[in-house]
Design an enzyme around this catalytic site. Structure first.
Site, PDB file in Angstrom:
ATOM      1  N   LYS A  84      35.495  39.942  51.145  1.00  0.00           N
ATOM      2  CA  LYS A  84      35.575  39.296  49.974  1.00  0.00           C
ATOM      3  C   LYS A  84      36.587  38.679  49.454  1.00  0.00           C
ATOM      4  O   LYS A  84      37.833  39.433  49.687  1.00  0.00           O
ATOM      5  CB  LYS A  84      34.621  39.959  49.087  1.00  0.00           C
ATOM      6  CG  LYS A  84      34.456  39.403  47.518  1.00  0.00           C
ATOM      7  CD  LYS A  84      33.710  40.238  46.581  1.00  0.00           C
ATOM      8  CE  LYS A  84      33.162  39.519  45.333  1.00  0.00           C
ATOM      9  NZ  LYS A  84      32.481  40.551  44.509  1.00  0.00           N
ATOM     10  N   SER A 159      27.890  38.997  42.315  1.00  0.00           N
ATOM     11  CA  SER A 159      29.044  37.883  42.990  1.00  0.00           C
ATOM     12  C   SER A 159      29.480  38.004  44.329  1.00  0.00           C
ATOM     13  O   SER A 159      29.991  37.131  44.757  1.00  0.00           O
ATOM     14  CB  SER A 159      30.242  38.238  41.949  1.00  0.00           C
ATOM     15  OG  SER A 159      30.862  39.545  42.273  1.00  0.00           O
ATOM     16  N   SER A 183      27.482  43.804  42.031  1.00  0.00           N
ATOM     17  CA  SER A 183      27.477  42.665  42.965  1.00  0.00           C
ATOM     18  C   SER A 183      27.559  42.981  44.423  1.00  0.00           C
ATOM     19  O   SER A 183      27.862  42.013  45.129  1.00  0.00           O
ATOM     20  CB  SER A 183      28.935  42.064  42.467  1.00  0.00           C
ATOM     21  OG  SER A 183      28.955  41.132  41.415  1.00  0.00           O
TER      22      SER A 183
HETATM   23  N1  GLN Z   1      26.763  40.343  37.054  1.00  0.00           N
HETATM   24  C1  GLN Z   1      27.668  41.353  36.694  1.00  0.00           C
HETATM   25  C2  GLN Z   1      29.020  40.706  35.905  1.00  0.00           C
HETATM   26  O1  GLN Z   1      28.823  39.454  36.104  1.00  0.00           O
HETATM   27  C3  GLN Z   1      28.245  42.234  37.737  1.00  0.00           C
HETATM   28  C4  GLN Z   1      29.174  41.551  38.570  1.00  0.00           C
HETATM   29  C5  GLN Z   1      29.869  42.455  39.517  1.00  0.00           C
HETATM   30  O2  GLN Z   1      29.403  43.403  39.847  1.00  0.00           O
HETATM   31  N2  GLN Z   1      31.082  42.135  40.041  1.00  0.00           N
HETATM   32  O3  GLN Z   1      29.792  41.160  35.275  1.00  0.00           O
END
Ligand code: GLN
Length: 493
Positions: A84, A159, A183
């Site tokens: 990532k 994400s 995410s």
């Molecule tokens: N959707 C959540 C956020 O936008 C989690 C994102 C994540 O785990 N990085 O904060």
């Protein structure tokens, strides 16, 4: 064309060691797979084709000369992986999906990357992501959205949507994602992969571009539970450069797998999750089938309660925004990445660099973070959220006294269409089943358990601190009985 790209981490490892396949042909097959699928998917950012092939040839030469490292030394020798883009790889552009880091080339490897390299893995590319990991769809990447290999009109989740789409479409044997509020688990669920969010502190965050430091964890995304176990073993362990990293022994996560039944195991079903009004009936049905399967394998299913679930979304988005606002203050146009042209003053440099460099969602979080930390609002928002966080952890501790692990849905719905969810609040509410585990700092394993209307459904196992092993063991048994592993490998049809 060779379909070598379809094999997972453990199998490639074994075939490379036995000499049945060569690292160069495996790497080349994955790179060709990327060429074939990337226009449609947009799963990747920087690629390192030439370097990866060169590293693969070094493995092949060593093998030909009989210099084969032991399994303990190099458990991923010659195995292709994707990282990532929030995680640094020395010399490879790292943007965290943001314009503000468009020219940033990190001079160092993240701890997890050091570990992967030492294990012999070959890094093929960086994976696309929502900017600074803020989002649930990978539509908030500053570069381009990633699409779901099951249906390219749909989001892969986020994400870590790039990592999930890359794994699901077999561009690589496995990938790393990060999970701050879901995410890893949610994109894994939406793309039919396995994703593991480790206990907070299990894996070092050194070299992870911070979003919300008290939540962020790096973890594996793979096509099988066995591969997740293999990768977790490689990236876990103590690192003094991350002061929150736990100095706890790393078990052999592979050794407990391969049990055919679940006798003696108690699985909790959180009432607030399965009774939630947002839970889609198709998702619920697939989860229920998995529960029945667990029961038929001998597990005992008990209802448990996580009474503060309804406050999780608010508490998380307050705390994560507060931490994000602080963490992102370092992007000032001076030290890294994007810098505005011809600034009139220092303030103008800051303001314009940040305005030009950060996307809308990131700006929203920074503003929200500044607001909840400001004097007069701190007690009402940040402190309250911190208190709720404590209560949520207590809920988990209490529930996990009654069972060995809990079963829960991951996403309330299957993958939705790009552009379909545009209201930020509606998007935040989609995270209802993943966030509370991060608030509690506990481990969670997302498993593919079936398909609803042609789209994959994931279910998560949530466990006690540092008990990733139980989640993997139970997950292996369940997914083998259900036959859902590797089900995502059919793109393009
Ligand atoms: N959707 C959540 C956020 O936008 C989690 C994102 C994540 O785990 N990085 O904060």
């Amino acid at each position: 064309m060779s379909e070598l790209y379809r094999i997972g981490l453990r199998e490639s490892r074994d075939l490379l060691r036995s000499g049945d396949i060569r690292a160069e042909e495996l790497t080349a097959a994955c790179l060709a797979r990327m060429d074939e699928t990337e226009d449609a998917l947009g799963a990747l950012l920087a690629r390192r084709d030439e370097d990866a092939l060169e590293e693969a040839r070094i493995v092949d030469t060593a093998r030909a000369e009989g210099r084969i490292p032991s399994l303990e030394e190099a458990p991923l020798w010659g195995v292709p992986v994707v990282i990532k883009d929030a995680i640094t790889v020395k010399g490879v552009p790292c943007t965290a999906g943001s314009h503000i880091l468009e020219n940033f080339v990190p001079p160092y490897d993240a701890f997890v990357v050091e570990r992967l390299k030492k294990a012999g893995a070959i890094i093929l590319a960086k994976a696309n992501m929502d900017e600074f990991a803020m989002g649930s769809t990978t539509e908030h990447s500053a570069w381009r959205p990633t699409r779901n290999p099951w249906d390219v009109e749909r989001v892969p989740g986020g994400s870590s949507g790039g990592s999930a789409a890359s794994v699901a479409s077999c561009q690589c044997a496995g990938a790393l994602g990060t999970d701050t509020g879901g995410s890893i688990r949610q994109p894994a669920a939406l793309c039919g992969c396995v994703g593991l969010k480790p206990t907070y502190g299990r894996v070092s965050r050194y070299g992870l571009l911070a979003y919300a430091s008290s939540f962020d964890q790096i973890g594996p995304m793979t096509r099988s539970v066995e591969d997740a176990a293999l990768m977790l073993g490689v990236i876990s362990g103590y690192d003094k450069r991350d002061t929150t990293c736990l100095d706890a022994p790393v078990p052999d996560y592979m050794s407990g797998l391969f049990r055919r039944d679940l006798h003696g195991i108690r699985l909790g079903l959180p009432r607030e999750f399965f009774g939630h009004e947002a839970l889609d009936l198709g998702v619920k049905a697939a989860c229920e089938e998995a529960m029945n399967c667990a029961r038929s394998l001998g597990a005992e299913l008990v209802e448990v309660s996580l009474p503060h679930t309804e406050y999780a979304v608010a508490a998380y988005y307050i705390m994560a925004a507060a931490e994000a606002g602080s963490n992102l203050a370092r992007y000032d146009g001076v030290r890294y990445g994007h810098r505005a042209d011809n600034p009139a003053s220092l303030e103008d440099l800051y303001v314009r660099s940040r305005t030009e460099g950060f996307g809308e969602e990131v700006q929203r979080r920074i503003l929200l973070g500044a607001y909840v930390l400001s004097s007069g609002y701190y007690d009402a928002y940040y402190r309250k959220a911190a208190q709720v966080r404590r209560l949520i952890r207590q809920d988990y501790d209490d529930a996990l006294k009654l069972c060995d692990a809990m079963l829960a849905p991951v996403s309330p719905v299957t993958a939705w269409k790009l552009g379909e969810v545009h209201d930020p609040l509606q998007m935040y509410l989609m995270d209802i089943f993943t966030l509370s585990l991060n608030l509690a700092g506990l481990p969670g394993l997302s498993l593919p358990v079936g398909v609803s209307n042609g789209l994959p459904v994931g279910m998560q196992l949530m466990g006690r601190p540092l008990d990733e092993a139980s989640l993997l063991n139970i997950g292996w048994t369940l997914s083998h009985e259900l036959g859902t592993e590797g089900q995502a490998a059919s793109f393009p049809r």
